[in-house]
Design an enzyme around this catalytic site. Structure first.
Site, PDB file in Angstrom:
ATOM      1  N   ARG A   1      28.527 -23.560 -40.520  1.00 16.25           N
ATOM      2  CA  ARG A   1      29.071 -22.338 -41.292  1.00 16.25           C
ATOM      3  C   ARG A   1      30.450 -22.176 -40.980  1.00 16.25           C
ATOM      4  O   ARG A   1      31.654 -22.286 -41.737  1.00 16.25           O
ATOM      5  CB  ARG A   1      28.244 -21.162 -41.320  1.00 16.25           C
ATOM      6  CG  ARG A   1      27.003 -21.342 -42.363  1.00 16.25           C
ATOM      7  CD  ARG A   1      26.119 -22.497 -42.402  1.00 16.25           C
ATOM      8  NE  ARG A   1      25.144 -22.374 -43.305  1.00 16.25           N
ATOM      9  CZ  ARG A   1      23.817 -21.865 -42.710  1.00 16.25           C
ATOM     10  NH1 ARG A   1      23.598 -21.480 -41.663  1.00 16.25           N
ATOM     11  NH2 ARG A   1      22.845 -21.825 -43.809  1.00 16.25           N
TER      12      ARG A   1
ATOM     13  N   ASP B   1      13.712 -26.299 -43.642  1.00 15.49           N
ATOM     14  CA  ASP B   1      13.547 -24.917 -43.851  1.00 15.49           C
ATOM     15  C   ASP B   1      14.361 -24.644 -45.262  1.00 15.49           C
ATOM     16  O   ASP B   1      15.097 -25.308 -45.468  1.00 15.49           O
ATOM     17  CB  ASP B   1      14.275 -23.925 -42.675  1.00 15.49           C
ATOM     18  CG  ASP B   1      15.759 -24.442 -42.578  1.00 15.49           C
ATOM     19  OD1 ASP B   1      16.322 -25.377 -42.473  1.00 15.49           O
ATOM     20  OD2 ASP B   1      16.471 -23.341 -42.596  1.00 15.49           O
ATOM     21  N   GLU B   2      13.746 -23.577 -45.827  1.00  9.45           N
ATOM     22  CA  GLU B   2      14.525 -22.898 -47.008  1.00  9.45           C
ATOM     23  C   GLU B   2      14.768 -24.294 -48.203  1.00  9.45           C
ATOM     24  O   GLU B   2      15.651 -24.097 -48.797  1.00  9.45           O
ATOM     25  CB  GLU B   2      15.646 -22.303 -46.572  1.00  9.45           C
ATOM     26  CG  GLU B   2      15.452 -21.159 -45.771  1.00  9.45           C
ATOM     27  CD  GLU B   2      16.599 -20.357 -45.572  1.00  9.45           C
ATOM     28  OE1 GLU B   2      16.512 -19.192 -45.381  1.00  9.45           O
ATOM     29  OE2 GLU B   2      17.640 -20.789 -45.295  1.00  9.45           O
TER      30      GLU B   2
ATOM     31  N   TYR C   1      17.180 -13.514 -33.414  1.00  8.34           N
ATOM     32  CA  TYR C   1      18.422 -14.022 -34.190  1.00  8.34           C
ATOM     33  C   TYR C   1      19.664 -13.076 -33.840  1.00  8.34           C
ATOM     34  O   TYR C   1      19.741 -12.100 -34.216  1.00  8.34           O
ATOM     35  CB  TYR C   1      18.272 -13.715 -35.524  1.00  8.34           C
ATOM     36  CG  TYR C   1      17.662 -15.080 -36.365  1.00  8.34           C
ATOM     37  CD1 TYR C   1      16.666 -16.099 -35.627  1.00  8.34           C
ATOM     38  CD2 TYR C   1      17.800 -15.482 -37.558  1.00  8.34           C
ATOM     39  CE1 TYR C   1      16.264 -17.054 -36.140  1.00  8.34           C
ATOM     40  CE2 TYR C   1      17.291 -16.514 -38.030  1.00  8.34           C
ATOM     41  CZ  TYR C   1      16.568 -17.222 -37.406  1.00  8.34           C
ATOM     42  OH  TYR C   1      15.869 -18.374 -37.936  1.00  8.34           O
TER      43      TYR C   1
ATOM     44  N   TRP D   1      23.282 -17.891 -36.076  1.00 12.57           N
ATOM     45  CA  TRP D   1      23.909 -18.286 -37.386  1.00 12.57           C
ATOM     46  C   TRP D   1      25.300 -17.973 -37.545  1.00 12.57           C
ATOM     47  O   TRP D   1      25.519 -16.675 -37.293  1.00 12.57           O
ATOM     48  CB  TRP D   1      22.914 -18.148 -38.599  1.00 12.57           C
ATOM     49  CG  TRP D   1      21.710 -18.643 -38.580  1.00 12.57           C
ATOM     50  CD1 TRP D   1      20.480 -17.903 -37.931  1.00 12.57           C
ATOM     51  CD2 TRP D   1      21.135 -19.811 -38.343  1.00 12.57           C
ATOM     52  NE1 TRP D   1      19.553 -18.748 -37.834  1.00 12.57           N
ATOM     53  CE2 TRP D   1      19.708 -20.049 -38.221  1.00 12.57           C
ATOM     54  CE3 TRP D   1      21.801 -21.046 -38.970  1.00 12.57           C
ATOM     55  CZ2 TRP D   1      19.024 -21.134 -38.172  1.00 12.57           C
ATOM     56  CZ3 TRP D   1      21.068 -22.324 -38.882  1.00 12.57           C
ATOM     57  CH2 TRP D   1      19.664 -22.474 -38.454  1.00 12.57           C
ATOM     58  N   THR D   2      26.390 -18.759 -37.923  1.00 14.05           N
ATOM     59  CA  THR D   2      27.767 -18.124 -38.007  1.00 14.05           C
ATOM     60  C   THR D   2      28.295 -17.826 -39.247  1.00 14.05           C
ATOM     61  O   THR D   2      29.459 -17.798 -39.382  1.00 14.05           O
ATOM     62  CB  THR D   2      28.564 -19.181 -37.236  1.00 14.05           C
ATOM     63  OG1 THR D   2      28.578 -20.449 -37.889  1.00 14.05           O
ATOM     64  CG2 THR D   2      27.970 -19.446 -35.861  1.00 14.05           C
ATOM     65  N   GLU D   3      27.590 -17.598 -40.479  1.00 14.37           N
ATOM     66  CA  GLU D   3      28.326 -17.386 -41.543  1.00 14.37           C
ATOM     67  C   GLU D   3      29.229 -16.131 -41.365  1.00 14.37           C
ATOM     68  O   GLU D   3      30.327 -16.108 -42.185  1.00 14.37           O
ATOM     69  CB  GLU D   3      27.290 -16.592 -42.635  1.00 14.37           C
ATOM     70  CG  GLU D   3      26.180 -17.665 -43.214  1.00 14.37           C
ATOM     71  CD  GLU D   3      24.827 -17.567 -42.403  1.00 14.37           C
ATOM     72  OE1 GLU D   3      24.788 -17.389 -41.245  1.00 14.37           O
ATOM     73  OE2 GLU D   3      23.915 -18.024 -43.141  1.00 14.37           O
TER      74      GLU D   3
END
Length: 791
Positions: A189, A351-352, A443, A493-495
């Site tokens: 991301r 995932d997802e 997380y 997670w780096t959004e």
């Protein structure tokens, strides 16, 4: 990976006899070791993080100087000694020379590897410090390295100080609870440089973490060079950010966001990690999170259509197809990945993977019939099993997120349980190894405090205490099943972590809590004691150039207003519960300032300066909180609440522009653009003034899309609706919105004069109109009194 275990250590009072051999327990050290705990001859115990299994302090200190000899014999011992010397130079200004010949005398500091001794595992070590000599010993270079880290943490003083640098007399015997002590970084991301990755690896090593899970591919970017398929990085490694962040303001031309790691850079990083006894586990996500790859090679997709690398966040529906040619493509990719990463595990995501495209594709449905598969879950299982066979044939093991349980798990697969611990429990019961990494506790893109100074992220909090108190081994598992819990991992997670400073803010100091959860026996973990040691760890961060978050050490203020009396009650608090001291005269609070005990009743205007303290030292710069009649009439988006029954998917989002420099940050519920000001005082208020911004709605919601709601617009560009008595209450005002914000990205809206209203009411602010492709967001709301407030 073999999981290390904590052995039943020798009883120190009986002469420090050899360590007893012991069976590996998935829970913690034996009761004897736990009871031994920490004993000190005098004064506080050393502030070690993570806490060791066994520590006993002696009398006196070992003094160090540039003349102190450091002896080591063999490459492994010399490497550990050099790491210690490097850390000591940077944190304490101490220059030490390492003699790797093994011919040194008996004095000084000695690093020894004794492969014949039973220390309790390859990562175990022992340290003996007395006023005459220091010895760090282990059976394996890994254990000796962790001993070097602990010895560095024991250092006291400064090379330029009057007392010099010294080590306290101590005896430590230590070994990790878990063999998998991991941290995951998302480089897909947002991209980090090679130097930044190495800085994180250095920090991991100093926390005794040993697995770097590297998320390298996703919808928003493909970051690993695959020589056979150059378009994966040429095309898949770049995206055009949404909104102003993807446009050159001078020319209007697109500005791509690009980045990838060459194979030479990856080999360098893997070698750098190995020198610090860290295994790198790469993640190549399949069959979902595939849009960057499909953008590069459309034939890999289900539809075959040309698409762009995704510039939105959330759950996307793009999947790999299940043609034989696609499997061959992925196997060719993995063949290069296996050559780059020598560790046992390759992470394949899983995932997802929203199955809509597979369900809608006649070709995919025909393939399912050809393969005799009952449904799309079975098709994903087939996909994962196919990849696993390829990896097993090359001596590797597959690991994936807990969705790989659906449809049947490949026999050798390991599960990373992120949707709670239930997937891990189910996998362990089926005989599969498990790494626990639940989003609710581990997380790190979730904010760590409720401070308005937290950077963008998910405002649902994961506090330092939550990370620390997470227990990786569920009681629901039987004893033999508990052995399948390899360990624990935190994920970032780096959004919303656009810069490396933000990465560091999210990671530290919560990584210290993870380290103790992963290393220290359960019976030895003590959160209150951890907080006593944490300030020393923050000092190490500063010494080593780590930009750790200071928000956990801030002093926050909650205020209650007595408008009739012109006074306020100010409650001060520190997120971690450290003692707070304050002043009311504008001076800096020191260790002798007033200790906060109860809310302060103050007349307006009121000003408080406060800081949290530990052992007489402020933990963060003092914070000034000032209140007057005018400031109490304003609420920012961080201070407002989410409206009820709106899905409550609250995010702290960064604006899309400007291209360079600081950007505004907004708290917004993306399912419904609505904010609530509880019990706003409208008595004597003539009007409301609202400052609003606008940003792209850059989210893919997949099956959550029906939860996205909005009020229909009544005018060309929508309205801001203001209600009293909550979001179902009477209408106070409807303010038409312009086609676009002003040049600064904001617009200020003012209501017509208000009718007389109750003194206290819940104010609700809602923007109408579809939130796609752009959404209005509230920045602040202000009450305008009948008469201007005094300064």
């Amino acid at each position: 990976m073999t999981r290390a275990c904590s052995p039943p250590f020798r009883t120190l009072l009986l002469g420090l006899a050899a360590l007893l051999a012991a069976a590996c327990s998935p829970l913690d050290a034996t009761p004897a070791a736990a009871e031994e705990a920490v004993a000190t001859a005098s004064g506080p115990a050393p502030a070690l993080v993570p806490a060791p299994v066994s520590l006993r302090a002696g009398d006196g200190r070992f003094a160090l100087s540039a003349a102190t000899p450091v002896h080591a014999e063999g490459a492994g011992a010399a490497a550990a000694a050099r790491h210690f010397a490097t850390y000591a130079a940077r944190s304490h200004g101490l220059s030490l020379e390492v003699d790797g010949s093994g011919k040194g005398g008996t004095g000084g500091i000695r690093f020894d590897i004794d492969a014949a001794a039973d220390f309790g595992g390859p990562e175990a070590y022992a340290i003996e410090v007395d006023p005459e000599a220091v010895r760090v010993s282990a059976a394996d270079p890994r254990g000796l390295f962790y001993g070097a880290v602990t010895l560095w943490q024991l250092l006291e003083g400064d090379a330029d100080g009057a007392g010099g640098v010294a080590l306290p007399a101590v005896r430590i015997e230590d070994a990790p609870r878990f063999g998998w002590r991991g941290f995951m970084l998302d480089s897909a991301r947002h991209f980090q440089s090679v130097d930044e990755i190495k800085r994180l690896l250095d920090a991991m090593a100093r926390h005794k973490l040993n697995v770097f899970h590297w998320h390298l591919t996703d919808d928003q970017g493909w970051r690993i060079e695959i020589r056979r398929y150059p378009r994966l990085t040429e095309v898949g490694g770049c995206r055009i950010p949404a909104g102003d962040g993807g446009v050159d303001p001078r020319t209007g031309a697109p500005v791509p966001y690009c980045g990838h790691y060459t194979q030479a850079q990856i080999r360098d990083i893997v070698a750098y990690a190995a020198e610090r006894h860290i295994t790198v586990v790469p993640e190549i996500d399949v069959p979902g999170h595939a849009q960057a790859a499909v953008a590069a090679y459309p034939e890999l997709g289900v539809t075959g259509e040309q698409i762009e690398v995704l510039n939105e966040w959330g759950v996307n529906q793009t999947l790999f197809n299940v043609e034989e040619s696609t499997f061959e493509f992925l196997e060719n990719v993995l063949a290069e990945v296996v050559e780059l990463f020598p560790g046992t595990y390759i992470h394949l995501g899983g995932d997802e993977a929203v199955k809509d495209q597979w369900q809608a594709s006649e070709r995919v449905q025909a393939r399912m019939r050809e393969l005799g598969l009952a449904d799309e879950a079975a098709l994903q299982s087939h996909f994962i099993k196919r990849m696993e066979r390829f990896l097993v044939a090359r001596g590797r093991r597959l690991i994936g997120w807990d969705e790989i349980l659906e449809g049947g798990l490949p026999p050798e697969a390991t599960v990373m349980s992120w949707r709670g611990i239930e997937g891990g429990i189910e996998a362990a019961r089926q005989g599969h190894d498990v790494v626990m990494t639940p989003s609710s506790e581990l997380y790190l893109d979730y904010l760590q405090t409720d401070s308005p100074n937290e950077p963008p992220g998910r405002p649902a909090m994961v506090t330092l205490e939550q990370v620390y108190r997470f227990e990786p081994v569920p009681e629901a598992l039987e004893t033999d099943q508990q052995a399948h819990v390899l360990g624990v991992q935190a994920n970032l997670w780096t959004e919303h972590a656009r810069t490396f400073d933000r990465v560091q803010h999210h990671v530290f100091p919560r990584l210290a809590a993870l380290a103790e959860t992963a290393w220290t026996p359960a019976a030895r973990r003590d959160y209150a004691d951890f907080l006593e040691r944490l300030p020393a760890q923050m000092g190490r961060y500063r010494a080593m150039g780590i930009a750790a978050a200071t928000t956990p050490f801030e002093v926050l203020a909650d205020v209650e207003e007595d408008r009739a009396g012109g006074a306020v009650a100010i409650a001060l608090r520190n997120p971690l519960g450290y003692p707070v001291r304050y002043t009311l005269d504008g001076s800096e609070p020191g260790p002798d300032a007033v200790l906060y005990r109860a809310p302060l009743e103050l007349a307006l205007p009121a000003s408080v300066r406060a800081a949290a303290f530990h052992d007489g030292a402020a933990l963060a710069p003092p914070v000034a909180h000032a209140f007057d009649a005018a400031s109490l009439l304003v609420r920012t988006d961080e201070q407002l609440e989410t409206c009820p029954d709106t899905g409550r998917l609250l995010l702290r989002l960064e604006d899309d522009g400007p291209l360079h420099g600081e950007r505004a940050i907004f708290d917004v519920t993306i399912f419904y653009p609505c904010w609530l000001w509880p019990q706003a005082g409208l008595g004597g208020i003539a009007a409301l003034e609202i400052r609003a911004g606008r940003m792209p709605y850059y989210f893919q919601l997949a099956h959550d899309e029906p939860n996205r709601k909005f009020l229909p617009a009544q005018t060309a560009h929508g309205e801001l609706v203001v209600q009293s008595g909550g979001c179902e209450g009477p209408l106070l005002a409807t303010l038409p919105l312009p086609a676009r914000p002003d040049a600064d990205g904001f617009v200020t809206l003012r209501t017509p004069p208000l009718a007389a209203a109750a003194d206290r009411t819940d104010l609700c602010f809602t923007f109408t109109g579809d939130t796609r492709p752009t959404m209005w967001v509230l920045d602040q709301a202000r009450l305008i009194p009948d008469q201007p407030s005094p300064p």
